[in-house]
Design a protein around this motif. Structure first.
Motif, mmCIF file in Angstrom:
data_model
loop_
_atom_site.group_PDB
_atom_site.id
_atom_site.type_symbol
_atom_site.label_atom_id
_atom_site.label_comp_id
_atom_site.label_asym_id
_atom_site.label_seq_id
_atom_site.Cartn_x
_atom_site.Cartn_y
_atom_site.Cartn_z
ATOM 1 N N GLU A 134 0.831 -1.207 0.000
ATOM 2 C CA GLU A 134 0.000 0.000 0.000
ATOM 3 C C GLU A 134 0.864 1.256 0.000
ATOM 4 N N SER A 135 2.014 1.188 0.663
ATOM 5 C CA SER A 135 2.917 2.337 0.676
ATOM 6 C C SER A 135 3.487 2.590 -0.714
ATOM 7 N N LYS A 136 3.791 1.528 -1.428
ATOM 8 C CA LYS A 136 4.331 1.670 -2.785
ATOM 9 C C LYS A 136 3.245 2.069 -3.771
ATOM 10 N N THR A 137 2.077 1.442 -3.647
ATOM 11 C CA THR A 137 0.977 1.688 -4.584
ATOM 12 C C THR A 137 -0.308 1.963 -3.806
ATOM 13 N N PRO A 138 -0.675 3.241 -3.615
ATOM 14 C CA PRO A 138 -1.926 3.544 -2.912
ATOM 15 C C PRO A 138 -3.104 2.808 -3.561
ATOM 16 N N ASP A 139 -4.015 2.337 -2.732
ATOM 17 C CA ASP A 139 -5.183 1.561 -3.197
ATOM 18 C C ASP A 139 -4.781 0.218 -3.798
ATOM 19 N N HIS A 140 -3.626 -0.306 -3.367
ATOM 20 C CA HIS A 140 -3.223 -1.641 -3.824
ATOM 21 C C HIS A 140 -4.287 -2.658 -3.407
ATOM 22 N N PRO A 141 -4.631 -3.616 -4.283
ATOM 23 C CA PRO A 141 -5.698 -4.586 -3.953
ATOM 24 C C PRO A 141 -5.466 -5.337 -2.651
ATOM 25 N N TRP A 142 -4.202 -5.582 -2.269
ATOM 26 C CA TRP A 142 -3.944 -6.329 -1.041
ATOM 27 C C TRP A 142 -4.478 -5.605 0.196
ATOM 28 N N GLY A 143 -4.620 -4.275 0.101
ATOM 29 C CA GLY A 143 -5.068 -3.512 1.259
ATOM 30 C C GLY A 143 -6.448 -3.903 1.750
ATOM 31 N N GLY A 144 -7.314 -4.338 0.848
ATOM 32 C CA GLY A 144 -8.670 -4.700 1.235
ATOM 33 C C GLY A 144 -8.888 -6.191 1.392
#
Length: 476
Positions: free
Chosen positions: A172-182
């Motif tokens: 998530e830090s590298k890619t905001p809204d990364h799918p793993w976040g949810g």
């Protein structure tokens, strides 16, 4: 995207890992067919806004964000891609035109787009229909990578939940809204292909990659009893070592521990990139450590090694080679060794796309020491990054060892050659130019004359050429 790299790609044209596509308001179906074929083959890059012949047309700037969102939505929809696929997009300007680059990572899964399997053959996408062809693809994808070995006895309780939380946060830090976040932990592991299914034996479960990346230390020791990375500093005590670190933990912590050990053992060097100070040392450390962890044959009991000496940094790790010999950087075609581990490292910002490590090491080694890295593949993959010349130059300038005021006046090319040959068996044009303070072209002309006169012998191809002293020298 480095513009020089992009221009090289345009000149080389389409290939098994490069595709050019026109694009208007949104990508056409054939773009997603290529994404599927790359994912089923060896990964690759698709450039939207480029004709088949390499002419850059660009995409409408006002549609660029919509195009990127469309790509993320389609590749993430189960009804379009099975399993879902995470790709990266990058927007850049070339000659006043907007180009979008889609990076498809190499994978060990078989993907379908709209229920159809696609494969890459040369520079074309081919639909796979025959049952035998599909079976062969599953065999190719599942069995070639040691990391994908399934351990039915490996459970979620054997993994460190804190590590799963860390890679989620890093993504998530590298890619905001990364799918793993949810995603919950189990869904994340399936999305990262750390939980797999063997379509031949019909077994499914966590893989060796899952254990290596996220397993508790005692679990990793049971899976791979011989696994370790041995890092040493060998400058003064050449028989043993000045400093040592042995790492047997998960790959996330191993990356941090090995990187910290190397950084403290090497002098730093900064240069400006786009007005920002960048550490060449840190880039070299990043690429060497990620390479030794990601592109390693974990079925081998031979430990990986990092050796830091006055001459430079050498890394060694077991490999599954496609060919054996010195890697020709002019004709280098990267081949994934552990695509699942590589993809996780890329998602969490510890590595970049396949092949970028070699390019980064070429760039930052020249900035750091004036030399060029060397790579040799075989049952053992070795990399060597020279660092001594920068250290020696720094010591001369500040009088670190002698306490004397340094003489930093430029020396002649001939004297630079003699001085370097007194320290090294082989030397490069870049080393001579840096030590003498001369223009590279002038150095090439002078060195060419020294070769003609029999004082030096040239080794290797033009881009990787080194020079050594001839056995019988003549006056120059």
């Amino acid at each position: 995207m480095d513009i020089a790299d992009f221009e090289d790609i345009l000149r080389a044209g389409e290939s098994s890992t490069v595709e050019f596509k026109r694009c208007g308001g949104n990508p056409e179906h054939d773009t997603y067919e290529t994404i599927c074929s790359f994912a089923n083959h060896a990964g690759g890059a698709i450039f939207l806004g480029v004709k088949d012949d390499g002419t850059v047309l660009g995409v409408p700037e006002k549609s660029a964000l919509s195009i990127e969102r469309n790509i993320a939505n389609v590749t993430g929809q189960p009804q379009s891609f099975s399993p879902t696929l995470f790709v990266e997009t990058e927007r850049f300007q070339y000659d006043g035109k907007t180009v979008i680059r889609i990076w498809v990572p190499p994978t060990s899964s078989v993907f379908r787009y709209k229920g159809q399997i696609w494969d890459r053959v040369a520079d074309a996408d081919r639909r796979i229909d025959g049952e035998m062809q599909i079976t062969q693809m599953y065999i190719r994808k599942q069995n070639i990578f040691t990391e994908q070995h399934i351990y039915p006895g490996l459970s979620f309780e054997d993994l460190d939940s804190n590590l799963i939380a860390r890679i989620r946060a890093m993504a998530e830090s590298k890619t905001p809204d990364h799918p793993w976040g949810g995603m919950d932990d189990r869904t994340l592991l399936r999305s990262a292909r750390l939980y797999a299914r063997d379509y031949g034996s019909k077994t499914e479960g966590l893989t060796l990659a899952a254990g290596l990346l996220l397993g508790k230390d005692e679990v990793i020791a049971d899976l791979l009893p011989a696994y370790k990375t041995d890092a040493v500093v060998r400058r003064d005590d050449l028989d043993r070592y000045d400093d040592r670190l042995i790492v047997r933990t998960n790959l996330i912590d191993a990356y941090e521990q090995l990187s910290a050990f190397m950084r403290k053992s090497l002098p730093d060097s900064f240069h400006a990139e786009n007005g920002t100070a960048v550490s060449a040392r840190d880039w070299i450390v990043r690429e060497l450590v990620s390479n030794i962890l990601v592109h390693r044959e974990y079925s081998s009991p031979v430990p990986a090694q990092i050796i830091i000496s006055d001459e430079g940094i050498e890394t060694r790790n077991a490999s599954r080679p496609v060919f054996e010999g010195e890697i020709d950087l002019d004709n280098f075609t990267p081949v994934p060794k552990n695509p699942v581990i590589a993809d996780v490292f890329m998602q969490i910002g510890l590595a970049e796309e396949l092949g970028s490590g070699v390019r980064n090491l070429m760039k930052y080694t020249k900035l750091y020491s004036g030399g060029e890295p060397r790579f040799h593949d075989g049952l053992m993959f070795t990399a060597f990054v020279p660092v001594r010349e920068r250290d020696a130059e720094h010591e001369n300038k500040v009088g670190r060892k002698s306490g004397e005021v340094a003489d930093v006046a430029a020396i002649s090319i001939e004297d630079a050659v003699k001085r370097l040959l007194s320290r090294h068996d082989e030397i490069t044009i870049a080393q001579i130019a840096q030590l003498s303070g001369s223009d590279v072209r002038a150095v090439r002309r002078k060195v060419g004359r020294l070769v003609e006169k029999g004082y030096l012998v040239a080794l290797g191809r033009t881009r990787n050429r080194r020079y050594m002293k001839a056995e019988e020298t003549v006056s120059h």
